[in-house]
Design a protein around this motif. Structure first.
Motif, PDB file in Angstrom:
ATOM      1  N   SER A 213      -7.302  59.660  -3.402  1.00  0.00           N
ATOM      2  CA  SER A 213      -6.575  59.272  -2.199  1.00  0.00           C
ATOM      3  C   SER A 213      -6.335  57.765  -2.163  1.00  0.00           C
ATOM      4  O   SER A 213      -5.222  57.294  -1.898  1.00  0.00           O
ATOM      5  CB  SER A 213      -7.358  59.715  -0.957  1.00  0.00           C
ATOM      6  OG  SER A 213      -6.714  59.282   0.220  1.00  0.00           O
ATOM      7  N   SER A 214      -7.379  57.007  -2.455  1.00  0.00           N
ATOM      8  CA  SER A 214      -7.248  55.547  -2.449  1.00  0.00           C
ATOM      9  C   SER A 214      -6.249  55.075  -3.498  1.00  0.00           C
ATOM     10  O   SER A 214      -5.409  54.201  -3.226  1.00  0.00           O
ATOM     11  CB  SER A 214      -8.622  54.909  -2.695  1.00  0.00           C
ATOM     12  OG  SER A 214      -8.515  53.499  -2.749  1.00  0.00           O
ATOM     13  N   ALA A 215      -6.332  55.663  -4.695  1.00  0.00           N
ATOM     14  CA  ALA A 215      -5.417  55.273  -5.774  1.00  0.00           C
ATOM     15  C   ALA A 215      -3.977  55.626  -5.415  1.00  0.00           C
ATOM     16  O   ALA A 215      -3.042  54.853  -5.671  1.00  0.00           O
ATOM     17  CB  ALA A 215      -5.819  55.955  -7.078  1.00  0.00           C
ATOM     18  N   PHE A 216      -3.771  56.796  -4.803  1.00  0.00           N
ATOM     19  CA  PHE A 216      -2.418  57.207  -4.429  1.00  0.00           C
ATOM     20  C   PHE A 216      -1.826  56.232  -3.420  1.00  0.00           C
ATOM     21  O   PHE A 216      -0.677  55.789  -3.565  1.00  0.00           O
ATOM     22  CB  PHE A 216      -2.420  58.615  -3.844  1.00  0.00           C
ATOM     23  CG  PHE A 216      -1.086  59.024  -3.289  1.00  0.00           C
ATOM     24  CD1 PHE A 216      -0.077  59.491  -4.124  1.00  0.00           C
ATOM     25  CD2 PHE A 216      -0.820  58.918  -1.927  1.00  0.00           C
ATOM     26  CE1 PHE A 216       1.167  59.842  -3.617  1.00  0.00           C
ATOM     27  CE2 PHE A 216       0.413  59.271  -1.416  1.00  0.00           C
ATOM     28  CZ  PHE A 216       1.408  59.730  -2.259  1.00  0.00           C
ATOM     29  N   PHE A 217      -2.572  55.905  -2.395  1.00  0.00           N
ATOM     30  CA  PHE A 217      -2.014  55.043  -1.347  1.00  0.00           C
ATOM     31  C   PHE A 217      -1.847  53.603  -1.809  1.00  0.00           C
ATOM     32  O   PHE A 217      -0.959  52.894  -1.320  1.00  0.00           O
ATOM     33  CB  PHE A 217      -2.857  55.138  -0.070  1.00  0.00           C
ATOM     34  CG  PHE A 217      -2.626  56.431   0.669  1.00  0.00           C
ATOM     35  CD1 PHE A 217      -1.445  56.646   1.343  1.00  0.00           C
ATOM     36  CD2 PHE A 217      -3.563  57.441   0.632  1.00  0.00           C
ATOM     37  CE1 PHE A 217      -1.200  57.841   2.003  1.00  0.00           C
ATOM     38  CE2 PHE A 217      -3.339  58.641   1.281  1.00  0.00           C
ATOM     39  CZ  PHE A 217      -2.153  58.845   1.966  1.00  0.00           C
ATOM     40  N   ASP A 218      -2.680  53.160  -2.772  1.00  0.00           N
ATOM     41  CA  ASP A 218      -2.431  51.848  -3.368  1.00  0.00           C
ATOM     42  C   ASP A 218      -1.098  51.863  -4.123  1.00  0.00           C
ATOM     43  O   ASP A 218      -0.298  50.928  -4.015  1.00  0.00           O
ATOM     44  CB  ASP A 218      -3.569  51.474  -4.330  1.00  0.00           C
ATOM     45  CG  ASP A 218      -4.818  51.020  -3.602  1.00  0.00           C
ATOM     46  OD1 ASP A 218      -4.733  50.768  -2.385  1.00  0.00           O
ATOM     47  OD2 ASP A 218      -5.877  50.933  -4.245  1.00  0.00           O
ATOM     48  N   GLY A 219      -0.852  52.936  -4.887  1.00  0.00           N
ATOM     49  CA  GLY A 219       0.415  53.056  -5.605  1.00  0.00           C
ATOM     50  C   GLY A 219       1.587  53.209  -4.667  1.00  0.00           C
ATOM     51  O   GLY A 219       2.662  52.619  -4.875  1.00  0.00           O
ATOM     52  N   LEU A 220       1.426  54.010  -3.613  1.00  0.00           N
ATOM     53  CA  LEU A 220       2.481  54.190  -2.610  1.00  0.00           C
ATOM     54  C   LEU A 220       2.843  52.862  -1.966  1.00  0.00           C
ATOM     55  O   LEU A 220       4.030  52.525  -1.813  1.00  0.00           O
ATOM     56  CB  LEU A 220       2.008  55.177  -1.544  1.00  0.00           C
ATOM     57  CG  LEU A 220       2.909  55.346  -0.315  1.00  0.00           C
ATOM     58  CD1 LEU A 220       4.163  56.129  -0.679  1.00  0.00           C
ATOM     59  CD2 LEU A 220       2.164  56.052   0.823  1.00  0.00           C
ATOM     60  N   SER A 221       1.835  52.102  -1.595  1.00  0.00           N
ATOM     61  CA  SER A 221       2.076  50.815  -0.947  1.00  0.00           C
ATOM     62  C   SER A 221       2.841  49.871  -1.862  1.00  0.00           C
ATOM     63  O   SER A 221       3.825  49.236  -1.443  1.00  0.00           O
ATOM     64  CB  SER A 221       0.740  50.183  -0.540  1.00  0.00           C
ATOM     65  OG  SER A 221       0.946  48.917   0.069  1.00  0.00           O
ATOM     66  N   ALA A 222       2.422  49.791  -3.129  1.00  0.00           N
ATOM     67  CA  ALA A 222       3.097  48.899  -4.073  1.00  0.00           C
ATOM     68  C   ALA A 222       4.545  49.330  -4.286  1.00  0.00           C
ATOM     69  O   ALA A 222       5.470  48.504  -4.285  1.00  0.00           O
ATOM     70  CB  ALA A 222       2.340  48.874  -5.401  1.00  0.00           C
ATOM     71  N   GLY A 223       4.768  50.646  -4.480  1.00  0.00           N
ATOM     72  CA  GLY A 223       6.122  51.137  -4.679  1.00  0.00           C
ATOM     73  C   GLY A 223       7.016  50.853  -3.495  1.00  0.00           C
ATOM     74  O   GLY A 223       8.179  50.450  -3.645  1.00  0.00           O
ATOM     75  N   CYS A 224       6.497  51.058  -2.289  1.00  0.00           N
ATOM     76  CA  CYS A 224       7.283  50.806  -1.080  1.00  0.00           C
ATOM     77  C   CYS A 224       7.580  49.312  -0.904  1.00  0.00           C
ATOM     78  O   CYS A 224       8.670  48.941  -0.455  1.00  0.00           O
ATOM     79  CB  CYS A 224       6.543  51.335   0.143  1.00  0.00           C
ATOM     80  SG  CYS A 224       6.596  53.135   0.302  1.00  0.00           S
ATOM     81  N   LEU A 225       6.624  48.459  -1.251  1.00  0.00           N
ATOM     82  CA  LEU A 225       6.865  47.018  -1.125  1.00  0.00           C
ATOM     83  C   LEU A 225       7.936  46.557  -2.108  1.00  0.00           C
ATOM     84  O   LEU A 225       8.741  45.673  -1.791  1.00  0.00           O
ATOM     85  CB  LEU A 225       5.561  46.251  -1.326  1.00  0.00           C
ATOM     86  CG  LEU A 225       4.541  46.389  -0.187  1.00  0.00           C
ATOM     87  CD1 LEU A 225       3.234  45.685  -0.543  1.00  0.00           C
ATOM     88  CD2 LEU A 225       5.101  45.821   1.121  1.00  0.00           C
ATOM     89  N   VAL A 226       7.953  47.143  -3.296  1.00  0.00           N
ATOM     90  CA  VAL A 226       9.028  46.828  -4.245  1.00  0.00           C
ATOM     91  C   VAL A 226      10.373  47.253  -3.670  1.00  0.00           C
ATOM     92  O   VAL A 226      11.364  46.513  -3.716  1.00  0.00           O
ATOM     93  CB  VAL A 226       8.769  47.502  -5.603  1.00  0.00           C
ATOM     94  CG1 VAL A 226      10.001  47.406  -6.505  1.00  0.00           C
ATOM     95  CG2 VAL A 226       7.574  46.858  -6.287  1.00  0.00           C
ATOM     96  N   ALA A 227      10.431  48.471  -3.123  1.00  0.00           N
ATOM     97  CA  ALA A 227      11.677  48.957  -2.520  1.00  0.00           C
ATOM     98  C   ALA A 227      12.094  48.073  -1.352  1.00  0.00           C
ATOM     99  O   ALA A 227      13.292  47.801  -1.158  1.00  0.00           O
ATOM    100  CB  ALA A 227      11.504  50.398  -2.060  1.00  0.00           C
ATOM    101  N   ALA A 228      11.113  47.616  -0.563  1.00  0.00           N
ATOM    102  CA  ALA A 228      11.425  46.719   0.556  1.00  0.00           C
ATOM    103  C   ALA A 228      12.009  45.407   0.047  1.00  0.00           C
ATOM    104  O   ALA A 228      12.981  44.876   0.618  1.00  0.00           O
ATOM    105  CB  ALA A 228      10.162  46.450   1.377  1.00  0.00           C
ATOM    106  N   GLY A 229      11.425  44.884  -1.032  1.00  0.00           N
ATOM    107  CA  GLY A 229      11.941  43.639  -1.603  1.00  0.00           C
ATOM    108  C   GLY A 229      13.352  43.789  -2.137  1.00  0.00           C
ATOM    109  O   GLY A 229      14.212  42.917  -1.928  1.00  0.00           O
ATOM    110  N   VAL A 230      13.618  44.899  -2.829  1.00  0.00           N
ATOM    111  CA  VAL A 230      14.961  45.150  -3.356  1.00  0.00           C
ATOM    112  C   VAL A 230      15.961  45.284  -2.212  1.00  0.00           C
ATOM    113  O   VAL A 230      17.074  44.749  -2.260  1.00  0.00           O
ATOM    114  CB  VAL A 230      14.961  46.415  -4.237  1.00  0.00           C
ATOM    115  CG1 VAL A 230      16.387  46.821  -4.594  1.00  0.00           C
ATOM    116  CG2 VAL A 230      14.143  46.182  -5.498  1.00  0.00           C
TER     117      VAL A 230
END
Length: 537
Positions: free
Chosen positions: A467-484
């Protein structure tokens, strides 16, 4: 023709609806294909990707052909090919046959999609009515994407996996009947001769680029295979540009790209579909593995984003005509950036009410960008060349979506794997630890099996680590999308003209489903089968 315009629009929207529905409806059948056809992970990958690869590769060629030989005829041919290939897909009894059927369906989609938009531009010639029609065109796409999992889930609960393909046949047939009855014929009155070198170069370049993006997460973005693929694709695109500049009757008017309204709007569409595809990849896993939604329920819970995309596609085009395309598109991208930043803070305990509010914000941003930007693109392209212009618009959507799943998913998968490695309990056997790294679904399955085997504490630790690993990955992916998305907003504000500077003119003669991140993990997550098979080993 005026009296028939509503029926013309309904006909074109139904044709577009069919191919957008197909981009998501097939995914829910993947577990059944594993069980009934004994489909391997690689075969599942190409059942998904063969459609997108052929679709994207042939868009420019199909758009050019529709301008030359007639848009209505090409649209009818596309609906015929799509419907027959769908029926053939339902009759297949091996993965190889199904992959071939999906490839032919991609050919049909390539003939359909640019023809629908180019016909809209030629029937609805006044800007306000064209904007309204394009808004509805964009809304139908959003509705179709959302209905795919819902319709597919319902069919699978009542019938076999073949119903997924047979269901597309009456939709295509109804679309073809309406098009034949209501849609007028149109073509470029000064149709140039075919441009075989341009067709070959553009098709090969697009096919290799999409193929390399699809395969890069499996082989590594910096692997020799990926680097060579991107290099050859770049060389093919360079050769295409060089040929088009010297050709007396080129396939694509490269002068279109000197118009900032065309180029900036195309870039905005790419950003939106980059972000949308990455979001769907992540949110589907979130709903299935942490909210416990089945495929049908997942589709229902995605309705807020589809509804808001549909509504704001219509509203956005009206606002763009009345005020400023620049303002509407930039605001949509800002909303999209805010949406991803908000989602990056989600956890397994986030309420669905909050998630629904997030999806309304994100869907509104997507609708404010996609339809108004498409209207801007088609407003620049001369009506005689609307097929090629529509193909460029459609290609930006497919390229953006392919990149979104591949890039955002790769970031997610990489972070998920590294976080899981550092947090799995030492008591977990090495074989199970290896299985847990295949995907978050596999990790949760390991946790469940371990707990059932009499080690509840270890199972709880594995679940917590996954669960922790998934949400760390989710957060990073979403922040990249937010930056783009934020970068896209700045570029739209700086480059996209507020309104057309004049009528479209000839200016010289001039990019589901879904690619995958870690494709094996993604397909395993969709099937739900690989975990048990791996655990049994």
């Amino acid at each position: 023709m005026t009296r028939n315009k509503p029926l013309i629009l309904i006909s074109l929207l139904l044709a577009s609806f069919a191919i957008n529905l197909d981009t998501t409806i097939v995914n829910v059948a993947l577990p059944s294909l594993v069980r009934e056809l004994h489909t391997s992970t690689s075969q599942l990958q190409w059942i998904v990707d063969a459609y997108s690869l052929v679709f994207a590769s042939l868009l420019l060629a199909a758009g050019s052909m529709s301008d030359r030989v007639g848009r209505k005829g090409v649209l009818l041919a596309g609906l015929g090919v799509f419907g027959l290939a769908s029926a053939a897909g339902g009759l297949t009894n091996s993965p190889g046959q199904l992959i071939v059927a999906r490839s032919v369906m991609g050919l049909g989609a390539a003939l359909i999609f640019p023809a629908t938009l180019s016909l809209i531009s030629n029937v609805f010639v006044e800007r306000a009515e064209r904007a309204r029609a394009i808004g509805l065109w964009g809304a139908s796409a959003g509705v179709a994407v959302a209905l795919g999992p819902i319709v597919g889930g319902w069919l699978l609960e009542h019938f076999s996996w073949t119903s997924i393909f047979f269901a597309m046949v009456p939709v295509a047939a109804a679309g073809a009947a309406l098009v034949a009855l209501a849609v007028p014929t149109s073509r470029d009155p000064r149709a140039p001769r075919a441009d075989p070198p341009g067709l070959v170069l553009s098709t090969a370049a697009m096919a290799l680029l999409i193929y390399t993006i699809i395969e890069a997460p499996n082989h590594g973005w910096s692997s020799a295979r990926s680097v060579a693929g991107f290099a050859v694709a770049g060389a093919l695109f360079t050769g295409f540009v060089a040929w088009e500049r010297r050709a007396s009757e080129p396939l694509l008017d490269l002068g279109l790209f000197r118009n900032l309204r065309f180029t900036a709007a195309s870039g905005s569409v790419t950003v939106v579909f980059f972000s949308l595809a990455g979001f769907i990849f992540l949110i589907t896993q979130y709903f299935q593995f942490f909210k416990g939604y089945r495929p049908l329920s997942t589709g229902v819970h995605l309705l807020p984003v589809a509804t808001s995309v549909g509504v704001m596609s219509v509203v956005g085009t009206k606002l763009a005509v009345r005020s400023s395309t620049k303002l509407v598109v930039a605001a949509g991208l800002v909303a999209l950036a805010g949406f991803f930043a908000w989602v990056s803070n989600n956890s397994s305990g986030t309420s669905y009410l909050e998630i629904a509010a997030q999806m309304v914000l994100g869907g509104s941003g997507m609708g404010l960008v996609s339809a108004p930007a498409t209207e801007a693109i088609m407003g620049v392209v001369p009506r005689a060349k609307a097929g090629v212009g529509s193909a460029v618009n459609d290609a930006t959507r497919l390229l953006g979506a392919t990149l979104g799943v591949a890039v955002i998913g790769s970031i997610y998968a990489s972070l998920f794997a590294s976080r899981l490695t550092s947090s799995l309990p030492a008591a977990l056997p090495r074989g199970l630890a290896h299985t847990a790294h295949n995907s978050v679904g596999a990790a949760l399955a390991v946790a469940h099996r371990t707990a059932l085997a009499g080690h509840p504490a270890v199972g709880l630790q594995v679940h917590s680590a996954a669960s922790s690993a998934f949400f760390d990955g989710l957060s990073a992916g979403c922040l990249v999308a937010a930056g783009v998305s934020a970068a896209g907003a700045l570029l739209a504000a700086a480059l996209l003209p507020a309104q057309p500077t004049g009528p479209a003119v000839e200016i010289g003669r001039p990019l589901a489903a879904t690619a995958a991140v870690d494709r094996r993990a993604w397909l395993a997550q969709r099937t739900g089968m690989a975990y048990d098979e791996q655990l049994e080993v």
